[in-house]
Design a protein around this motif. Structure first.
Motif, PDB file in Angstrom:
ATOM      1  N   UNK A 114       0.776  -1.233   0.000  1.00 47.03           N
ATOM      2  CA  UNK A 114       0.000   0.000   0.000  1.00 47.03           C
ATOM      3  C   UNK A 114       0.805   1.279   0.000  1.00 47.03           C
ATOM      4  N   UNK A 115       2.099   1.202  -0.298  1.00 45.78           N
ATOM      5  CA  UNK A 115       2.908   2.423  -0.329  1.00 45.78           C
ATOM      6  C   UNK A 115       2.383   3.418  -1.362  1.00 45.78           C
ATOM      7  N   UNK A 116       1.693   2.912  -2.369  1.00 46.96           N
ATOM      8  CA  UNK A 116       1.157   3.795  -3.411  1.00 46.96           C
ATOM      9  C   UNK A 116       0.131   4.780  -2.847  1.00 46.96           C
ATOM     10  N   UNK A 117      -0.533   4.432  -1.750  1.00 47.09           N
ATOM     11  CA  UNK A 117      -1.494   5.360  -1.151  1.00 47.09           C
ATOM     12  C   UNK A 117      -0.782   6.620  -0.656  1.00 47.09           C
ATOM     13  N   UNK A 118       0.382   6.446  -0.047  1.00 46.65           N
ATOM     14  CA  UNK A 118       1.134   7.598   0.435  1.00 46.65           C
ATOM     15  C   UNK A 118       1.697   8.412  -0.714  1.00 46.65           C
ATOM     16  N   UNK A 119       2.161   7.740  -1.751  1.00 49.66           N
ATOM     17  CA  UNK A 119       2.718   8.455  -2.896  1.00 49.66           C
ATOM     18  C   UNK A 119       1.645   9.312  -3.569  1.00 49.66           C
ATOM     19  N   UNK A 120       0.415   8.794  -3.643  1.00 50.25           N
ATOM     20  CA  UNK A 120      -0.674   9.551  -4.264  1.00 50.25           C
ATOM     21  C   UNK A 120      -1.016  10.777  -3.425  1.00 50.25           C
ATOM     22  N   UNK A 121      -1.069  10.625  -2.108  1.00 46.93           N
ATOM     23  CA  UNK A 121      -1.365  11.761  -1.237  1.00 46.93           C
ATOM     24  C   UNK A 121      -0.235  12.780  -1.265  1.00 46.93           C
ATOM     25  N   UNK A 122       0.991  12.294  -1.368  1.00 48.46           N
ATOM     26  CA  UNK A 122       2.133  13.199  -1.456  1.00 48.46           C
ATOM     27  C   UNK A 122       2.072  14.020  -2.743  1.00 48.46           C
ATOM     28  N   UNK A 123       1.681  13.380  -3.836  1.00 53.45           N
ATOM     29  CA  UNK A 123       1.549  14.090  -5.109  1.00 53.45           C
ATOM     30  C   UNK A 123       0.462  15.161  -5.049  1.00 53.45           C
TER      31      UNK A 123
END
Length: 306
Positions: A114-123
């Motif tokens: 689920x690291x992609x969830x953080x990357x999306x919020x960071x973007x």
């Protein structure tokens, strides 16, 4: 002048009252550099000693396990008690290694979910409140997560100034900032600017705004800060779970809690507790059971731990 969230000032070595603490920190500094396999073996030994010597904490853990797992038999709970103290001992070395040791040998053994969830919020530039529980892996996994996102932490200040310096400076080697739990304004600014913050609201914090909501079916005094931070900053609230598996770790990032916050602070706080309970059920031996989680009840102080 007090330290900023990104600095820590070391107390003077010339004051004899600080020498015992510095001596213990020196031992921890050396222990942080031992081989990882040896650290785990020594940690289990420390856990065994704590199980037999720290009687009040053992009693608190036994009470918590009985309250939280009434459907299990006593033999099952005793096995979990022993395993939890093993994890506690290993966690001592994990803390030291995270602050002063090297983790290159550990990084290849980490599984990410689920690291992609953080990357999306960071973007998006949106602030993130990563909500977790007090698991013994929190320090090591916090350092590992900092490999991927700039992460700040929130902590309770130590009365001992040397320990305050050691804990804060150790964490600042990988965290971008450390906010004391009373430093609300700076924390809110950090989240409003799109910062990431690790937060664990699963202990009874006397004197804080709190409500009684279920935790393992028991009323538990729980701070409402998760709801308040989300309401004040518009940050996403993301459940974050970490556990040790063999010599490696699994770090699991869930999607943000939907429709959070609502207008109901009690319902929101209960939702956060339910998320943490789910984490605990997945790795119960690695949770910090020695905290007197149910010492306060709606009718007043409980007698569970007497």
């Amino acid at each position: 002048m007090s330290d900023s969230p990104s600095t820590a000032t070391r107390p003077s070595l010339l004051q004899p009252r600080h020498w015992p603490t510095y001596a213990w920190l020196g031992i921890a500094f050396i222990a942080a550099r031992l081989p990882w396999t040896l650290q785990r073996a020594l940690g289990r030994g420390i856990g065994w000693l704590a199980l037999h010597l720290a009687r009040s904490r053992r009693h608190a853990a036994e009470v918590n396990l009985k309250l939280c797992f009434p459907e299990k038999d006593e033999a099952w709970r005793q096995r979990l008690l022993r395993d939890s103290f093993d994890a506690l001992g290993v966690g001592v070395f994990e803390f030291a290694r995270a602050w002063w040791g090297k983790i290159d040998v550990i990084r290849p053994q980490v599984q990410w979910e689920g690291l992609e969830h953080l990357k999306a919020l960071q973007a998006e530039g949106r602030g993130v409140l990563l909500v977790s529980g007090h698991f013994m892996t929190l320090e090591m996994c916090g350092r590992l997560l900092c490999d991927h996102v700039p992460l700040a932490g929130m902590y309770r200040k130590y009365r001992n100034p040397v320990m305050e310096w050691a804990v804060k400076s150790g964490r600042l080697k990988y965290a971008c900032a450390m906010f004391a739990n009373e430093d609300i304004r700076a924390t809110v600014r950090h989240l409003k600017k799109g910062g990431f913050l690790w937060y664990a609201p699963d202990q009874d914090m006397r004197g804080k705004d709190s409500v009684f909501v279920p935790f393992f079916g028991m009323p538990a005094s729980t701070i409402t800060a998760t709801h308040q931070f989300a309401r004040m900053t518009g940050c996403a609230v993301v459940p974050y779970f970490h556990r040790r598996v063999g010599s490696g770790y699994v770090l699991k990032i869930a999607p943000p809690l939907p429709d959070f916050p609502t207008d109901d602070v009690v319902a929101d706080t209960a939702q956060v507790n339910a998320a943490i309970e789910e984490m605990v059920r997945e790795a119960p031996a690695q949770y910090l059971w020695i905290h007197r989680r149910f010492k306060r009840q709606p009718e007043g102080r409980s007698n569970f731990y007497d």
